[in-house]
Design a protein around this motif. Sequence first.
Motif, PDB file in Angstrom:
ATOM      1  N   LEU A  34       0.827  -1.194   0.000  1.00  0.00           N
ATOM      2  CA  LEU A  34       0.000   0.000   0.000  1.00  0.00           C
ATOM      3  C   LEU A  34       0.865   1.249   0.000  1.00  0.00           C
ATOM      4  CD1 LEU A  34      -2.972  -0.639   2.463  1.00  0.00           C
ATOM      5  CD2 LEU A  34      -3.044  -0.493  -0.022  1.00  0.00           C
ATOM      6  N   ASP A  79      -4.228  -0.095  -4.307  1.00  0.00           N
ATOM      7  CA  ASP A  79      -2.932  -0.119  -3.606  1.00  0.00           C
ATOM      8  C   ASP A  79      -2.571   1.252  -3.051  1.00  0.00           C
ATOM      9  OD1 ASP A  79      -2.513  -2.864  -4.140  1.00  0.00           O
ATOM     10  OD2 ASP A  79      -1.684  -2.391  -6.110  1.00  0.00           O
ATOM     11  N   LYS A 325      -7.929  -4.313  -2.706  1.00  0.00           N
ATOM     12  CA  LYS A 325      -7.111  -3.227  -2.160  1.00  0.00           C
ATOM     13  C   LYS A 325      -7.564  -1.887  -2.752  1.00  0.00           C
ATOM     14  CE  LYS A 325      -2.689  -4.174  -1.614  1.00  0.00           C
ATOM     15  NZ  LYS A 325      -1.311  -4.605  -1.936  1.00  0.00           N
TER      16      LYS A 325
END
Length: 359
Positions: A34, A79, A325
């Motif tokens: 991330l 992300d 994500k």
Amino acid sequence: MTKTTTFIAFVILLMSCSSEPTKVTTPVTNQDKLYFPPMNSTTWETKTVASLGWKTAAVQPLLDYLELKNTKSFIILVDGKIVLESYFNGHTANSLWYWASAGKTLTTTVTGIAQDEGLININNKVSDYLGTGWTSAPLAKENLITCKNLLCMDSGLNETLGSDVSPANLQYVADAGSRWAYHNVYVKLQDVIARTSGQTWSNYFNTKLRDRIGMTGGSWINSDGLSVYWSTTRNMARFGLLALNKGKWDETRIVSETFMNQAANTSQNTNLSYGYMWWLNGKTSYKLPQVSLTFPGSLIPSAPADMYSALGKNDQKIYIVPSKKMVVIRMGEVANPDNPTFGLSDFDAVLWQKISALF
């Protein structure tokens, strides 16, 4: 929108002096961790639709639909990086807009922070912190109501009496924990935190959450007796990214992962699709604000089953999709003016059909 609210929006916009946010496109790897945008910076790294293997031909139909449905801003993060960011109808990256009830999850998160710091325990009754008489319920019934009941929307107080949360307007209907009903009594958590921290709600919020994740310039504004949060779209996206990472901003723990996991899972047995003021997709049934019925099926069938959402009046949206994500943000006017709602609407279902067409 009332003239008063429009004026407030104009004044807040004038107060915002940050420069136009910038984007930096970076190479994509298969194992991206991330990304978190820098503090006090307009830079935010991006990914392209093509680099994700998504369908570029599906982008324009999505944007056309958003514009048609009175959207002011829209962001998709994957992300932590920006994949899509668009502004419509005169709105800009520096414009502020209200979160409405999507901002309830800000109160949720700060409640978790206060518990982490030992100021409160959500399992304690509200009157431990505010004293008795904060409702007009009989004392024995008032003492059943815990801080967790406020998070779960099962306080047992009458939700039909409007947004006023003075004691006279907080009337007993059922024992706490026995009945789910969408109610603005959750704002009493802000009073609990102010009382136990010895600070104003805004000051505690700013120092413990807003400033620690770079949500610069946002503020709480009183409207119709309630405090409503206003910010830029990217600030809303920062909060969504914090939620996606279960309460951790990059390497800094903001709120415990245990609390965030509890917040994003079923919190009681009367509305399976409700956590701690987060709406949960993929459950077997759900309830809606101002409706006593239980509906079978998933909240938004066209969206990923693991998605959870902060939903606000006039279609303010924060969608969190852990499996992808992904964070999705939508701000704007009500999508369907002929059928305004407090949170969920048929707009969600069609919007997710358009988003899903990307992948």
